[in-house]
Scaffold this motif. Structure first.
Motif, PDB file in Angstrom:
ATOM      1  N   GLY A   1      26.183 -20.498  17.657  1.00  0.00           N
ATOM      2  CA  GLY A   1      25.373 -19.336  17.467  1.00  0.00           C
ATOM      3  C   GLY A   1      25.897 -18.204  17.987  1.00  0.00           C
ATOM      4  O   GLY A   1      26.429 -17.906  18.632  1.00  0.00           O
ATOM      5  N   LEU A   2      25.598 -17.192  17.054  1.00  0.00           N
ATOM      6  CA  LEU A   2      26.102 -15.736  17.252  1.00  0.00           C
ATOM      7  C   LEU A   2      25.070 -14.840  17.314  1.00  0.00           C
ATOM      8  O   LEU A   2      23.870 -14.734  16.568  1.00  0.00           O
ATOM      9  CB  LEU A   2      26.915 -15.364  16.159  1.00  0.00           C
ATOM     10  CG  LEU A   2      28.267 -16.076  15.778  1.00  0.00           C
ATOM     11  CD1 LEU A   2      28.988 -15.585  14.573  1.00  0.00           C
ATOM     12  CD2 LEU A   2      28.909 -16.448  17.078  1.00  0.00           C
ATOM     13  N   MET A   3      25.000 -13.988  18.533  1.00  0.00           N
ATOM     14  CA  MET A   3      24.103 -12.812  18.763  1.00  0.00           C
ATOM     15  C   MET A   3      24.908 -11.439  18.699  1.00  0.00           C
ATOM     16  O   MET A   3      25.744 -11.388  19.401  1.00  0.00           O
ATOM     17  CB  MET A   3      23.438 -13.050  20.086  1.00  0.00           C
ATOM     18  CG  MET A   3      22.389 -11.684  20.498  1.00  0.00           C
ATOM     19  SD  MET A   3      20.949 -11.649  19.185  1.00  0.00           S
ATOM     20  CE  MET A   3      20.736  -9.972  19.507  1.00  0.00           C
ATOM     21  N   ASP A   4      24.408 -10.752  17.587  1.00  0.00           N
ATOM     22  CA  ASP A   4      25.308  -9.575  17.688  1.00  0.00           C
ATOM     23  C   ASP A   4      26.792  -9.884  17.371  1.00  0.00           C
ATOM     24  O   ASP A   4      27.886  -9.170  18.052  1.00  0.00           O
ATOM     25  CB  ASP A   4      25.034  -8.427  18.582  1.00  0.00           C
ATOM     26  CG  ASP A   4      23.755  -7.970  18.344  1.00  0.00           C
ATOM     27  OD1 ASP A   4      23.083  -8.088  17.294  1.00  0.00           O
ATOM     28  OD2 ASP A   4      23.409  -6.920  19.120  1.00  0.00           O
ATOM     29  N   GLU A   5      27.147 -11.131  16.702  1.00  0.00           N
ATOM     30  CA  GLU A   5      28.516 -11.357  16.382  1.00  0.00           C
ATOM     31  C   GLU A   5      29.048 -11.968  17.589  1.00  0.00           C
ATOM     32  O   GLU A   5      30.432 -12.357  17.519  1.00  0.00           O
ATOM     33  CB  GLU A   5      29.455 -10.363  15.762  1.00  0.00           C
ATOM     34  CG  GLU A   5      28.709  -9.625  14.724  1.00  0.00           C
ATOM     35  CD  GLU A   5      28.447 -10.380  13.452  1.00  0.00           C
ATOM     36  OE1 GLU A   5      29.044 -11.584  13.445  1.00  0.00           O
ATOM     37  OE2 GLU A   5      27.535 -10.161  12.862  1.00  0.00           O
ATOM     38  N   LEU A   6      28.600 -11.977  18.762  1.00  0.00           N
ATOM     39  CA  LEU A   6      29.261 -12.524  19.928  1.00  0.00           C
ATOM     40  C   LEU A   6      28.461 -14.075  20.203  1.00  0.00           C
ATOM     41  O   LEU A   6      27.429 -14.228  19.903  1.00  0.00           O
ATOM     42  CB  LEU A   6      28.536 -12.001  21.166  1.00  0.00           C
ATOM     43  CG  LEU A   6      29.195 -12.266  22.443  1.00  0.00           C
ATOM     44  CD1 LEU A   6      30.627 -12.105  22.662  1.00  0.00           C
ATOM     45  CD2 LEU A   6      28.358 -11.495  23.544  1.00  0.00           C
TER      46      LEU A   6
END
Length: 378
Positions: free
Chosen positions: A43-48
């Motif tokens: 899972g990525l949030m803003d590519e993080l």
């Protein structure tokens, strides 16, 4: 090569502009790939990367300290999604076999992927959702939210489209999740991880050259986030000829590095001052370095057997930075292939684990209530 293609086919999903935030989940199931997990979720949030599961550890875990706050309102969050991920792992394994039968394939490496999620513009409040499958490194089928129909991206996906388009209730669920629920989860992650996700660091920029006849490298390292560009300019105009741009790579501390080479072979001494290397970070911040021979770091020896002033340390440091980036890039490819996860099921129940007819278990149905809605059978 097929594996690498498969692991990167979904990178075309648009990444956020300065004021656009994204929540993306990637699933990857593989068959007969040595030294690689059979199933991975990221899972990525803003590519993080914020969440992870793989078939070796069999645990759904946070990858950022602040992601542990998901248990504030739901103490069973990580345990529940561990169970869901284990069921999804079996779903992927079975559907790879179904796809192989449909495509008259026997052995060999095969990879099934899914990406879904949303983007939210915090200025305009506009939301964009996406849900797409890929197989063996190629896009397979994608959901068009505007028309609420599936778009086959290869001829073999037409049968899936024909079946899925009939399930109007499920399509409505998809639209509701991608345009309503997903943005709510995105904002929740953004609230928990604001200090990390809103972080912006400018890089140090160096001019590097192996030998006097080598291309000149402009190297930027230590910047964050990865929504950035690095380029050469001449008289305030961006150069496209005699320029080779390198790959963006992660550093060990979570920041990024990149480089861009300039061919100096045809450059006259009097024109050096007209050139500059420019780093541009999302949001408009820039670092510019004028081309000056005195600033070039190198490790080539002079006629007396020594090194130009300040060159040796700069060259060694740059080489170590590049080597570290290459190693970290390899780790990212092996540990974080484009995959997905879920974090939004209101019931926590995985339809893939429900018993049903062979029609119910047919191939390429999205997997979960909430995050990934259920599709019709084939």
């Amino acid at each position: 090569m097929q594996l690498l293609l498969a692991l990167f086919f979904l990178l075309g999903i648009p990444s956020g502009a300065p004021d656009i935030h994204s929540l993306k989940h990637f699933y990857t199931g593989v068959s007969q790939v040595p030294n690689f997990p059979e199933f991975v979720i990221v899972g990525l949030m803003d590519e993080l990367q914020v969440e992870h599961y793989d078939s070796n550890t069999r645990r759904y875990v946070p990858k950022q300290d602040w992601a542990n706050r998901m248990t504030e309102d739901d103490p069973t969050y990580w345990d529940r999604y561990t169970q869901i991920a284990r069921g999804t792992q079996q779903w992927f394994k079975g559907n790879i076999e179904i796809l192989k039968q449909r495509l008259n394939q026997t052995g060999g490496v095969h990879i099934l992927q899914l990406v879904y999620g949303c983007e939210w513009d915090d200025e305009t409040d506009e939301v964009n959702g996406f849900h797409q499958f890929g197989y063996d490194g190629e896009d397979f089928i994608s959901l068009d939210l505007k028309t609420q129909t599936w778009i086959p991206l290869v001829p073999q996906a037409v049968i899936s489209k024909e079946q899925w388009d009939k399930n109007k209730a499920w399509l409505d669920q998809q639209k509701h999740y991608l345009t309503q629920e997903c943005p709510e989860w995105l904002k929740k992650f953004l609230e928990f991880g604001r200090s990390s996700l809103m972080r912006k660091d400018l890089p140090s920029v160096s001019l590097l050259q192996k030998t006097p006849s080598s291309p000149l490298t402009c190297h930027a390292t230590g910047f964050y986030p990865d929504r950035a560009d690095l380029f050469w300019k001449k008289d305030e105009e961006e150069l496209h000829e005699d320029v080779v741009k390198g790959e963006m790579l992660p550093n060990h501390d979570g920041s990024f590095q990149m480089s861009v080479d300039l061919d100096l072979s045809g450059l006259k001494d009097e024109d050096w001052g007209r050139y500059s290397c420019v780093f541009h970070l999302a949001g408009g911040q820039e670092v510019s370095k004028r081309l000056d021979k005195r600033d070039i770091r190198t490790n080539w020896k002079t006629n007396d057997g020594g090194f130009p002033t300040g060159a040796a340390a700069g060259g060694v440091v740059a080489a170590l930075l590049l080597l570290t980036g290459c190693i970290m890039g390899l780790i990212v490819c092996l540990k974080k292939p484009p995959q997905a996860s879920e974090t939004s099921s209101s019931s926590g129940e995985d339809p893939a684990m429900k018993k049903g007819s062979s029609e119910e278990q047919s191939m390429l149905k999205p997997l979960h209530e909430g995050r990934v809605q259920r599709g019709s059978s084939h």
